[in-house]
Design a protein around this motif. Structure first.
Motif, mmCIF file in Angstrom:
data_model
loop_
_atom_site.group_PDB
_atom_site.id
_atom_site.type_symbol
_atom_site.label_atom_id
_atom_site.label_comp_id
_atom_site.label_asym_id
_atom_site.label_seq_id
_atom_site.Cartn_x
_atom_site.Cartn_y
_atom_site.Cartn_z
ATOM 1 N N ALA A 36 7.523 0.526 -8.652
ATOM 2 C CA ALA A 36 6.872 0.844 -7.371
ATOM 3 C C ALA A 36 7.871 0.771 -6.230
ATOM 4 N N LYS A 37 8.749 -0.199 -6.284
ATOM 5 C CA LYS A 37 9.805 -0.318 -5.273
ATOM 6 C C LYS A 37 10.713 0.907 -5.306
ATOM 7 N N GLU A 38 11.032 1.379 -6.494
ATOM 8 C CA GLU A 38 11.924 2.531 -6.647
ATOM 9 C C GLU A 38 11.341 3.800 -6.026
ATOM 10 N N VAL A 39 10.008 3.959 -6.089
ATOM 11 C CA VAL A 39 9.401 5.187 -5.545
ATOM 12 C C VAL A 39 9.037 5.035 -4.072
ATOM 13 N N GLY A 40 9.330 3.862 -3.481
ATOM 14 C CA GLY A 40 9.173 3.704 -2.044
ATOM 15 C C GLY A 40 7.927 3.006 -1.568
ATOM 16 N N ALA A 41 7.118 2.442 -2.467
ATOM 17 C CA ALA A 41 5.884 1.763 -2.059
ATOM 18 C C ALA A 41 6.196 0.488 -1.285
ATOM 19 N N ASP A 42 5.368 0.211 -0.279
ATOM 20 C CA ASP A 42 5.498 -1.032 0.479
ATOM 21 C C ASP A 42 4.858 -2.198 -0.259
ATOM 22 N N ARG A 43 3.767 -1.892 -0.954
ATOM 23 C CA ARG A 43 3.015 -2.917 -1.673
ATOM 24 C C ARG A 43 2.517 -2.360 -3.002
ATOM 25 N N VAL A 44 2.060 -3.256 -3.852
ATOM 26 C CA VAL A 44 1.305 -2.884 -5.038
ATOM 27 C C VAL A 44 -0.044 -3.590 -4.966
ATOM 28 N N GLU A 45 -1.058 -2.936 -5.507
ATOM 29 C CA GLU A 45 -2.349 -3.603 -5.689
ATOM 30 C C GLU A 45 -2.586 -3.717 -7.183
ATOM 31 N N ILE A 46 -2.646 -4.940 -7.666
ATOM 32 C CA ILE A 46 -2.879 -5.152 -9.092
ATOM 33 C C ILE A 46 -4.358 -4.908 -9.407
ATOM 34 N N TYR A 47 -4.591 -4.076 -10.414
ATOM 35 C CA TYR A 47 -5.952 -3.841 -10.905
ATOM 36 C C TYR A 47 -6.399 -5.078 -11.681
ATOM 37 N N THR A 48 -7.335 -5.812 -11.100
ATOM 38 C CA THR A 48 -7.755 -7.097 -11.674
ATOM 39 C C THR A 48 -9.052 -7.001 -12.477
ATOM 40 N N GLY A 49 -9.495 -5.766 -12.783
ATOM 41 C CA GLY A 49 -10.732 -5.600 -13.540
ATOM 42 C C GLY A 49 -10.756 -6.335 -14.870
ATOM 43 N N PRO A 50 -9.700 -6.257 -15.682
ATOM 44 C CA PRO A 50 -9.714 -6.976 -16.959
ATOM 45 C C PRO A 50 -9.821 -8.491 -16.790
ATOM 46 N N TYR A 51 -9.233 -9.036 -15.715
ATOM 47 C CA TYR A 51 -9.368 -10.473 -15.439
ATOM 48 C C TYR A 51 -10.775 -10.793 -14.949
ATOM 49 N N GLY A 52 -11.238 -10.066 -13.949
ATOM 50 C CA GLY A 52 -12.547 -10.344 -13.388
ATOM 51 C C GLY A 52 -13.688 -10.072 -14.351
#
Length: 251
Positions: free
Chosen positions: A148-164
């Motif tokens: 994500a850093k390589e493509v220029g994103a400022d942040r990531v949002e982790i998909y937490t569905g499997p945890y929740g």
């Protein structure tokens, strides 16, 4: 340790659209959430407008800008031409790019960044050049924040569905570890960290405690469900407590 709460109002819009009536009011309940101390609002408009409509996007933006300066507006979605046009008109604080298919009931997976690298670099660069922070929706895999850093994103949002969505202890522990490892990788990679999907008042505190770098959680379904019991204002306060957000009500 705390994370900021962004209230996703998609489920409110879905309930409104069920009868095609002006209530429940997406703007009205969004306002109550912000008055109760929510850090911002999230919408995820889809092409079929089955919940959030294009008209909602501008109404919520105008409310936040006029009445809640300093709060944030987050628009999520699949970055096709229609979505990119919408966010350029709305100019939210944050755009969260999600690899949705029109047939999905809700978001259920993150980006295959390697497979879409050139596309993501172009879209992220375009959005950032217009003053919008960009977050990339990813699965709980520790190598993805670096991509994500390589493509220029400022942040990531982790998909937490499997945890929740895990209710058996062993599965929950496994998914929790994956989220935490990915969150720690985000810090090492130098990207900001958000999280969302199936987060509740019960499973949030542990996640917040394990990830001091968790900046924001976007929650819709659980907040809407709890609001049926407690009301929106009290529900937001309860979720802020679960997030460790101890800002004063005046703030």
């Amino acid at each position: 340790m705390s994370a900021k709460l962004s209230v996703n109002v998609n489920a409110v819009a879905f309930l409104r659209n069920r009868r095609d009536l002006p209530w429940p009011s997406v703007e009205g309940l969004g306002r109550i959430a912000l008055q109760a101390g929510a850090y911002g609002l999230t919408v995820h408009p889809r092409p079929d407008e089955r919940h959030i409509r294009k008209s909602d996007v501008g109404i919520l933006r105008d409310m936040i800008r006029k009445d809640f300066p300093g709060r944030e507006y987050n628009i999520e979605g699949n970055p096709d031409a229609q979505f990119v046009k919408l966010v350029h008109e709305a100019k939210p604080d944050q755009v969260t790019l999600v690899p949705d298919d029109i047939r999905q009931a809700t978001s259920d997976h993150g980006w295959d960044i390697a497979a879409h690298k050139s596309f993501l670099i172009d879209v992220i660069g375009l959005l950032r050049s217009n003053g919008m922070r960009v977050s990339l929706f990813i699965d709980a895999e520790p190598d993805l924040p670096y991509l994500a850093k390589e493509v220029g994103a400022d942040r990531v949002e982790i998909y937490t569905g499997p945890y929740g969505g895990a209710f058996e202890k062993q599965a929950m522990e496994r998914e929790f570890r994956k989220v935490v490892e990915t969150g720690k990788a985000a810090e090492k990679a130098g990207v900001g960290l958000n999280a969302g999907h199936d987060l509740t008042r019960e499973n949030l505190p542990r996640l917040v405690a394990a990830l001091p770098n968790l900046r924001e959680v976007s929650i819709g379904h659980a907040i809407t469900a709890d609001a049926l019991v407690f009301g929106m204002a009290e529900t937001v306060r309860l979720f802020r407590k679960a997030c460790g957000d101890l800002r004063s009500e005046a703030a």
